[in-house]
Design an enzyme around this catalytic site. Structure first.
Site, PDB file in Angstrom:
ATOM      1  N   LYS A  12      -5.810  -2.693   2.409  1.00  0.00           N
ATOM      2  CA  LYS A  12      -6.604  -3.948   2.369  1.00  0.00           C
ATOM      3  C   LYS A  12      -7.530  -4.728   2.942  1.00  0.00           C
ATOM      4  O   LYS A  12      -8.233  -5.151   2.605  1.00  0.00           O
ATOM      5  CB  LYS A  12      -4.907  -5.036   2.872  1.00  0.00           C
ATOM      6  CG  LYS A  12      -3.910  -4.702   1.705  1.00  0.00           C
ATOM      7  CD  LYS A  12      -2.618  -6.030   2.219  1.00  0.00           C
ATOM      8  CE  LYS A  12      -1.747  -6.114   1.444  1.00  0.00           C
ATOM      9  NZ  LYS A  12      -0.079  -6.527   2.179  1.00  0.00           N
TER      10      LYS A  12
ATOM     11  N   TYR B  99       0.314  -9.671  10.237  1.00  0.00           N
ATOM     12  CA  TYR B  99       1.642 -10.520   9.594  1.00  0.00           C
ATOM     13  C   TYR B  99       1.996 -11.668  10.631  1.00  0.00           C
ATOM     14  O   TYR B  99       1.356 -12.440  11.271  1.00  0.00           O
ATOM     15  CB  TYR B  99       2.634  -9.719   8.900  1.00  0.00           C
ATOM     16  CG  TYR B  99       1.895  -8.622   7.804  1.00  0.00           C
ATOM     17  CD1 TYR B  99       1.348  -8.619   6.750  1.00  0.00           C
ATOM     18  CD2 TYR B  99       2.446  -7.223   8.063  1.00  0.00           C
ATOM     19  CE1 TYR B  99       1.375  -7.780   6.170  1.00  0.00           C
ATOM     20  CE2 TYR B  99       1.743  -6.032   7.687  1.00  0.00           C
ATOM     21  CZ  TYR B  99       1.661  -6.571   6.646  1.00  0.00           C
ATOM     22  OH  TYR B  99       1.216  -5.796   5.669  1.00  0.00           O
TER      23      TYR B  99
ATOM     24  N   SER C 211      -0.588  -1.059   3.415  1.00  0.00           N
ATOM     25  CA  SER C 211      -1.762  -2.059   3.802  1.00  0.00           C
ATOM     26  C   SER C 211      -2.163  -2.277   4.019  1.00  0.00           C
ATOM     27  O   SER C 211      -3.466  -3.346   4.740  1.00  0.00           O
ATOM     28  CB  SER C 211      -0.393  -3.224   4.079  1.00  0.00           C
ATOM     29  OG  SER C 211       0.263  -4.013   3.751  1.00  0.00           O
TER      30      SER C 211
ATOM     31  N   VAL D  88       2.840  -0.480   6.258  1.00  0.00           N
ATOM     32  CA  VAL D  88       4.652  -0.232   6.445  1.00  0.00           C
ATOM     33  C   VAL D  88       4.777   1.637   6.469  1.00  0.00           C
ATOM     34  O   VAL D  88       5.930   1.361   6.648  1.00  0.00           O
ATOM     35  CB  VAL D  88       5.516  -0.491   5.144  1.00  0.00           C
ATOM     36  CG1 VAL D  88       5.701  -2.718   5.178  1.00  0.00           C
ATOM     37  CG2 VAL D  88       5.333  -0.229   3.466  1.00  0.00           C
TER      38      VAL D  88
ATOM     39  N   TYR E 261      -3.530  -1.863  -7.174  1.00  0.00           N
ATOM     40  CA  TYR E 261      -3.368  -2.319  -5.742  1.00  0.00           C
ATOM     41  C   TYR E 261      -1.867  -1.077  -5.343  1.00  0.00           C
ATOM     42  O   TYR E 261      -2.120  -0.774  -4.100  1.00  0.00           O
ATOM     43  CB  TYR E 261      -2.336  -3.594  -6.043  1.00  0.00           C
ATOM     44  CG  TYR E 261      -1.526  -3.677  -4.703  1.00  0.00           C
ATOM     45  CD1 TYR E 261      -2.048  -4.147  -3.208  1.00  0.00           C
ATOM     46  CD2 TYR E 261      -0.382  -4.137  -4.710  1.00  0.00           C
ATOM     47  CE1 TYR E 261      -1.361  -4.662  -2.327  1.00  0.00           C
ATOM     48  CE2 TYR E 261       0.110  -3.944  -3.548  1.00  0.00           C
ATOM     49  CZ  TYR E 261      -0.290  -4.313  -2.002  1.00  0.00           C
ATOM     50  OH  TYR E 261       0.319  -4.425  -1.670  1.00  0.00           O
TER      51      TYR E 261
HETATM   52  N1  GLN Z   1       2.003  -0.948  -1.056  1.00  0.00           N
HETATM   53  C1  GLN Z   1       3.219  -2.009   0.343  1.00  0.00           C
HETATM   54  C2  GLN Z   1       3.930  -3.315  -0.850  1.00  0.00           C
HETATM   55  O1  GLN Z   1       3.113  -3.342  -1.481  1.00  0.00           O
HETATM   56  C3  GLN Z   1       1.958  -2.412   0.942  1.00  0.00           C
HETATM   57  C4  GLN Z   1       2.697  -3.845   2.335  1.00  0.00           C
HETATM   58  C5  GLN Z   1       2.751  -3.045   3.475  1.00  0.00           C
HETATM   59  O2  GLN Z   1       1.992  -1.765   3.974  1.00  0.00           O
HETATM   60  N2  GLN Z   1       2.654  -3.856   4.035  1.00  0.00           N
HETATM   61  O3  GLN Z   1       5.310  -3.776  -0.450  1.00  0.00           O
END
Ligand code: GLN
Length: 324
Positions: free
Chosen positions: A66, A241, A63, A259, A189
């Site tokens: 992003k 988050y 993530s 994550v 993505y």
């Molecule tokens: N690729 C992961 C997902 O879409 C990314 C989520 C994350 O890092 N919080 O679930």
């Protein structure tokens, strides 16, 4: 040895045995991460590099990507078009929250949660999937200052299990928030999340944002400086988050977690900081990373609203070798 380097070594020693949290497993490939991996890295806007622990260990960015995809979407489409498809409002929900599209506009709340990121990524310019992917990879290379690779096993692993993300994409298609080719948008993505980085890479990317979008070592512009403020604002309010508020309160600098265990944060005009430890909490944020950032912020007065210390304490620590 500088005072900063000494403090990073100290933080590594203090937290490398902290065993709270778990390695993410909902993407099967991520389970292979070693829970002992731990790195802390700082890169200043003039390109000086500090670090402790496993700062050269490769992992998938997840993530944290992003942030950079949002910048590229802004460059591709301009602010108004991007904001028609994604908001800038924190949710207080988990990163993979399914249900919360804004009731009136039907937009996902912000580009830092999965739904918003899928919408943003779908706005990246290109004549087809290959050209979009190339644009995305060149963007990462501008920030990193070196070639970038996608980890195919992680990409395939998420592509075949990411049903929740597919459900979000379908819902957004229903509300006309993303274009009809949702499989292409999801692939892009998943590819973006599978870009391989190291902890030091993350700090370099963060330093680039801290330096108005100019990569500190190559001196090349990685992103239009007009959009750096957009990126940092959304990171500040939404990057962690459902811990974003707590983070803004305790650490007080724009940040983003993933994550796989990475966190990067920006000290505007000064430096990029990153941590990497795959043990994450229930919010999807690295446990050791949070502790390290809380300590760094407190020690060097990094909080944006900390007016008592002034961030010169930090700059001094990157130069001074004396105790003071
Ligand atoms: N690729 C992961 C997902 O879409 C990314 C989520 C994350 O890092 N919080 O679930």
């Amino acid at each position: 040895m500088t005072l900063l380097q000494r403090f990073l070594d100290e933080l590594y020693q203090r937290y490398h045995t902290l065993g709270d949290g778990t390695v993410a497993s909902y993407i099967p490939e991520l389970k292979k991460a070693d829970p002992n991996w731990f790195g802390i890295s700082v890169v200043t806007v003039d390109g000086r590099v500090f670090g402790a622990g496993d700062i050269q260990q490769k992992f998938t960015i997840q993530s944290v990507s992003k942030v950079f995809a949002f910048g590229l979407a802004l460059e591709s489409q301009g602010r108004d078009t991007v904001l028609e498809k994604v908001g800038v409002e924190p949710t207080g929900d988990p990163f993979n929250s399914l249900i919360r599209l804004d009731e009136d506009s039907k937009r996902p709340f912000n580009p830092m949660i999965n739904a918003g990121a899928i919408a943003t990524t779908s706005l990246i310019k290109g004549s087809g999937p290959t050209s979009k992917l190339n644009n995305l990879l060149s963007m990462f290379e501008r920030y990193l200052g070196h070639e970038v690779f996608i980890d195919m096993p992680t990409f395939m692993s998420e592509r075949s299990t990411g049903h929740r993300n597919r459900a979000m994409a379908h819902l957004m298609l229903h509300f006309d928030m993303i274009s009809h080719d949702i499989n292409a948008a999801l692939d892009l993505y998943f590819q973006q999340c599978s870009v391989m980085v190291t902890c030091q890479d993350l700090a370099m990317m963060a330093a680039t944002l801290a330096n108005k979008g100019k990569q500190p070592v190559t001196q090349k512009q990685a992103v239009n400086p007009d959009y750096v403020r957009d990126i940092l604002s959304v990171m500040y309010t939404c990057g962690m988050y459902n811990r974003a508020g707590e983070w803004a309160y305790r650490v007080g600098i724009p940040a983003k977690s993933g994550v796989s265990g990475g966190i990067l944060a920006i000290v505007p005009g000064k430096a990029g900081i990153a941590t990497f430890s795959p043990l994450i909490d229930k919010n999807g944020n690295s446990v050791r990373g949070i502790r390290v950032f809380e300590e760094l912020s407190r020690k060097y007065g990094l909080h944006l609203f900390d007016l008592s210390m002034g961030r010169c304490v930090f700059s001094k620590a990157t130069q001074d070798t004396s105790e003071s």
